[in-house]
Each structure stands twice: as structure tokens, then as C-alpha cells.
Design an enzyme around this catalytic site. Structure first.
Site, short mmCIF file in Angstrom:
data_model
loop_
_atom_site.label_atom_id
_atom_site.label_comp_id
_atom_site.label_asym_id
_atom_site.label_seq_id
_atom_site.Cartn_x
_atom_site.Cartn_y
_atom_site.Cartn_z
N ASP A 175 0.77 -1.25 0.00
CA ASP A 175 0.00 0.00 0.00
C ASP A 175 0.80 1.31 0.00
OD1 ASP A 175 -1.56 -2.18 0.48
OD2 ASP A 175 -2.50 -1.41 2.28
N GLU A 427 1.62 -9.89 11.67
CA GLU A 427 1.36 -9.38 10.32
C GLU A 427 2.68 -8.97 9.64
OE1 GLU A 427 -1.28 -6.03 10.41
OE2 GLU A 427 -1.51 -5.92 8.22
C1 2M8 Z 1 -3.10 -4.46 3.65
O1 2M8 Z 1 -3.94 -3.73 2.77
C2 2M8 Z 1 -5.26 -3.30 3.14
C3 2M8 Z 1 -5.89 -2.67 1.92
O2 2M8 Z 1 -6.04 -3.62 0.92
C4 2M8 Z 1 -5.26 -2.30 4.27
O3 2M8 Z 1 -4.20 -1.80 4.66
O4 2M8 Z 1 -6.34 -2.00 4.76
C5 2M8 Z 1 -1.89 -4.91 2.82
O5 2M8 Z 1 -0.89 -5.40 3.65
C6 2M8 Z 1 -2.32 -5.96 1.80
O6 2M8 Z 1 -1.20 -6.45 1.11
C7 2M8 Z 1 -3.06 -7.10 2.47
O7 2M8 Z 1 -3.56 -7.97 1.50
C8 2M8 Z 1 -4.22 -6.60 3.34
C9 2M8 Z 1 -4.86 -7.71 4.18
O8 2M8 Z 1 -3.89 -8.46 4.84
O9 2M8 Z 1 -3.76 -5.57 4.23
#
Ligand code: 2M8
Length: 463
Positions: A175, A427
Site C-alpha cells: 500500500d 502481520e
Molecule cells: C493491507 O492492505 C489493506 C488494503 O487492501 C489495508 O491496509 O487496509 C496490505 O498489507 C495488503 O497487502 C493485504 O492484502 C491486506 C490484508 O492483509 O492488508
């Protein structure tokens, strides 16, 4: 040690069970309220070791529910209309403006296309039990994946240059990576837009309290909180792009030429390349021929090769507007290894960069931080600005392995396992102190551990 080696499988399995909801596995329990595309692929890999039938069913279910009529697969399949604490929930995507939207609530952007090579992994595991069930799985999933790949080729590469475009930093999976800073700086954000974002993101602050109530220590809860995630300014731009897509009714043709964020992302394209390799293999297994994907694969290979910069020995994204490489060194720069694209001599140079001062640094472990330590935006604790992430280090180690550089692949694998045994399934991890950060008991971290400890030769042999 937080986890004993004998307990690793059991603990990883517990994380996946804990994060299960309505037949799907969410990234975590509490913050990410839905099913994410590339998380789903990585989770399917780990679950295939535990229960391949279940893993196959879940993956099919995700695609069947989430896929749009034009083949597009969104990056989030939501459970509810409201997502308290998570922004942006379904209503902000306004997907009802598209004639292609499915019945389910989804986002309106996609994510790195890892589903085909993950499906192939499930197939390998199913085959060990029943050849018939394994083939049935491929027969069901193949048309869905083919439709998605055709969408990417036709709508995201209308000029047929061999590289598909992404329209939003969230589509990259990384992101707030520094790779997007310059492109995003072209979007002018007003004070009012920042105020609006502050208001829309106010619920995330409640996470800290919620974390404490769930029995997490205050420190852990704080780690999940706002300070390490992208800033309000980042979000103002992210939200601007969400509104831009909806304002064009998710019409890709219009978006392609008008959106200020149109990038040929090296990570996205390399995973798409590997998924196309997998799709060709899948087609052969069920006695189909796919010359359309075979042709595109050749085109992709030539195009990805051109993203190489000899001076720095790395690959970079291409900014579609300026037609220039975005020379910010991050883990994305190593992804052509996974696709098997670099020449052996280039791969060796990439290995030297990975273990040199910019990435591995002075650390005794071989973990690769998400951003070069020499980048001006590098931060060891801030989301995709520097921390260590399991899925991307996993892709890099499988890449080195594919290129025959088994020593470095082995060292990264060993370092990842040591990290998990010591810290648990987070994470992401501080690239200096290795402290676990973000959400605890994270599904893709737990899942990929199951692949790391296996003796499977799959990632070296399937292509
Ligand atoms: C993160 O992205 C989401 C948006 O898609 C967020 O920050 O809300 C990123 O680390 C992405 O790569 C990942 O797929 C997602 C869910 O783990 O979180």
C-alpha cells in the site's frame, strides 16, 4: 522461544481456525473484516498441507462469490455492509455503479494475481489423495481463472505491451510503498479532504481499546494502532482514487487513460507471469490447449526483462504516464526471480544486493526488509516502508530457489522460521529489532510457515 518447533504446525493451524468465518479465512480476527485476494491465495497454500479438500473448496467459493461478470476479481469480499473499525467498507466503493458487479459486497480494485499458482499447489496436494478429485478441482477452477486472466490482459493491457497496469496502490499489496510516492504526489489533496479522512478513520482508534479488552497487552494493541499504518495523507489519496474509479463506473477503458495512477507494477506483473505459467499447466492437465495465454506469456517475458536496470542490478516498476522506471529499491525489485526471468548472472547480482548493506544489512539473519535501508522513506516499523513481511520474503526465497541459488534461499527460510519461533505469527516485523508488529495471529504468516517446513519440491518443479 515463543513456540516450540514440535508445536509449530499445531499453532499455525490454530491461527487459521481462529480466523475462520462463514466458511472463509480472514487475514486476522478483528481488524480486516473480509476476505482479501492475495491473502486467500497464500492461505490456501498452507491449508492445502492440512486439508487439501477444504482448501480447494474455500478457494473456489471465494472466486465464485467475488468475481465480477467481466472476470475481474476484487481485492476484498466483504461479509457485511458495515465494517466497524475498517475503512473503506463496502459502501465507499459504490460498486452498484458497475454493470459487472456481483451480488456479494466487494471492493472495486484487484490485488497481485497469485491465485492460479496457489490453485496448482492445492492440486498437487489433492493428487496425493485422489487423482479424480484433483482433476475435478482443476476442471472447476480453470474457467474462472481464465476469465480473470483474460480480464487482466484485455482491460489492464489494452495496448498489448506485455505488462498489465494497476490503478491503485492497494492493488500492489504494498500500500504505502515508497514506489508510489512520486506518482501519488501528482494528486493534490486539500485540507478538507484530510479532515474528511480523519473522520472516516476515527474508528481505527478504538482498536487499541478493543485489543486491551480482548486480553492483548497494551503494547501489542498499540502496535496495531494507527501510528504504523499509512498516514491520513496517504489515505486521502487512496480514497481520492477510490472515488475516481466509481465516478467512471468502473469502466476500465476510461480509467486506463484518465486515472492519475497507472503503473506497470513489477511485483504484480511477475506474479501474473507465474500464474499464467500455472494456468498453462492446469490447461494441459485437463487436456485443454491455451495458445492465447502462451502467446501473452512470451510477450510478458520480454516486457519484464526491460524493467531491469543494469546499474543497480534490480528491476523496477514503470510509470505509464512518464514511461520511466520508478527507481526505488524495495522487495518488489526481486520478484522477477519468482517468475524465473533474470539470467543466472543477473540473479547472482540480485543475491549480492539482497545480502548487502541495503537490504540484509548488518543483521545476522537473512531477512529482507520491504524497503531498502538506504531509501529516504525507510522506516523499520512502518507498514510497507521497511518492516519484514512473510509473503514477500517467501516469494523471494522461492525465487532464489528457482534460479538455483539454494544457499541464499535456505538462509532466508531458516531466518524466517527462527523469527516465527521466537516472535509468533505477526502481520509484519520490525526490521531492526524483529519485534512482531501489526495484527497478531495473522493468517498468511501462519499458512506460509506450513509450506516452509514441508519438504515439498513443488515450487522448484512445477514450471
Ligand atoms: C493491507 O492492505 C489493506 C488494503 O487492501 C489495508 O491496509 O487496509 C496490505 O498489507 C495488503 O497487502 C493485504 O492484502 C491486506 C490484508 O492483509 O492488508
Amino acid at each position: 522461544m515463543q513456540i516450540s518447533p514440535q508445536n509449530l504446525v499445531k499453532k499455525a493451524q490454530e491461527v487459521l481456525v481462529k480466523n475462520e468465518r462463514a466458511g472463509f479465512i480472514m487475514p486476522d480476527q478483528g481488524y480486516y473484516q473480509g476476505v482479501w485476494l492475495w491473502d486467500t491465495g497464500f492461505i490456501a497454500i498452507g491449508e492445502a498441507y492440512l486439508d487439501p479438500e477444504k482448501s480447494a473448496k474455500r478457494l473456489l467459493n471465494f472466486i465464485s462469490k467475488a468475481q465480477w461478470k467481466n472476470g475481474f476479481i476484487p481485492h476484498i469480499l466483504f461479509f457485511n455492509q458495515e465494517t466497524k473499525g475498517y475503512f473503506p467498507g463496502p459502501k465507499y466503493w459504490q460498486t452498484q455503479v458497475s454493470k459487472n458487479r456481483p451480488q456479494a459486497q466487494t471492493s472495486g480494485i484487484t490485488q497481485p494475481p497469485n491465485l492460479a499458482f496457489c490453485a496448482l499447489m492445492i492440486y498437487e496436494k489433492l493428487k496425493e489423495k485422489s487423482e479424480k478429485t484433483a482433476k475435478e478441482f482443476l476442471t472447476k477452477i480453470y474457467p474462472l481463472l481464465l476469465k480473470y486472466h483474460r480480464y487482466l490482459i484485455c482491460e489492464r493491457d489494452p495496448q498489448n505491451c506485455g505488462l498489465v497496469s494497476i490503478f491503485h496502490p492497494w492493488e500492489s499489496g504494498m500500500d504505502n510503498s515508497p514506489r508510489w510516492q512520486e506518482v501519488l504526489s501528482r494528486i493534490h489533496i486539500t485540507r478538507e479532504q484530510i479532515e474528511e479522512i480523519k473522520f472516516l478513520r476515527r474508528d481505527i482508534k478504538n482498536l487499541t481499546k478493543q485489543g486491551e479488552a480482548n486480553g492483548n497487552s497494551c503494547r501489542e494493541a498499540l502496535n496495531s494502532a494507527i501510528s504504523m499504518r499509512p498516514t491520513d495523507e496517504d489515505y486521502a489519496r487512496f480514497y481520492y482514487l477510490v472515488k475516481f474509479l466509481a465516478s467512471r463506473n468502473y469502466d476500465d477503458e476510461k480509467i486506463y487513460s484518465e486515472i492519475p495512477f497507472n503503473v506497470k507494477d513489477v511485483l504484480f506483473n511477475c506474479l501474473f507471469y507465474s500464474s499464467n505459467e500455472a494456468l498453462i499447466f492446469i490447461a494441459q492437465e485437463i487436456n485443454k490447449k491455451n495458445s492465447e495465454i502462451e502467446n501473452y506469456l512470451r510477450r510478458q517475458k520480454e516486457a519484464i526483462k526491460k524493467l531491469y536496470d543494469k546499474k543497480t542490478s534490480l528491476y523496477y516498476d514503470l510509470d505509464y504516464k512518464t514511461n520511466k522506471l520508478i527507481k526505488r529499491k524495495t522487495i518488489a525489485s526481486f520478484m522477477p526471480l519468482f517468475a524465473g526471468i533474470p539470467k543466472k548472472v543477473q540473479a547472482k547480482r540480485m543475491a549480492e544486493v539482497a545480502v548487502g548493506p541495503e537490504f540484509k544489512g548488518r543483521s545476522s539473519s537473512f531477512l529482507i526488509p520491504s524497503t531498502s535501508r538506504f531509501d529516504s522513506a525507510y522506516h523499520p516499523r512502518s507498514y510497507w516502508l521497511g518492516p519484514i513481511w512473510m509473503p514477500t520474503d517467501w516469494l523471494i526465497l522461492r525465487g532464489f530457489e528457482r534460479m538455483g541459488l539454494t544457499f541464499i534461499a535456505y538462509e532466508i527460510k531458516k531466518s524466517l522460521l527462527e523469527l516465527i519461533l521466537q516472535k509468533g505469527f505477526y502481520e509484519y516485523y520490525d526490521s531492526e529489532t524483529k519485534e512482531g508488529l501489526g495484527r497478531k495471529d495473522f493468517s498468511w504468516t501462519a499458512s506460509l510457515v506450513l509450506d516452509l517446513i514441508s519438504e515439498s519440491d513443488f515450487w522448484r518443479s512445477f514450471r
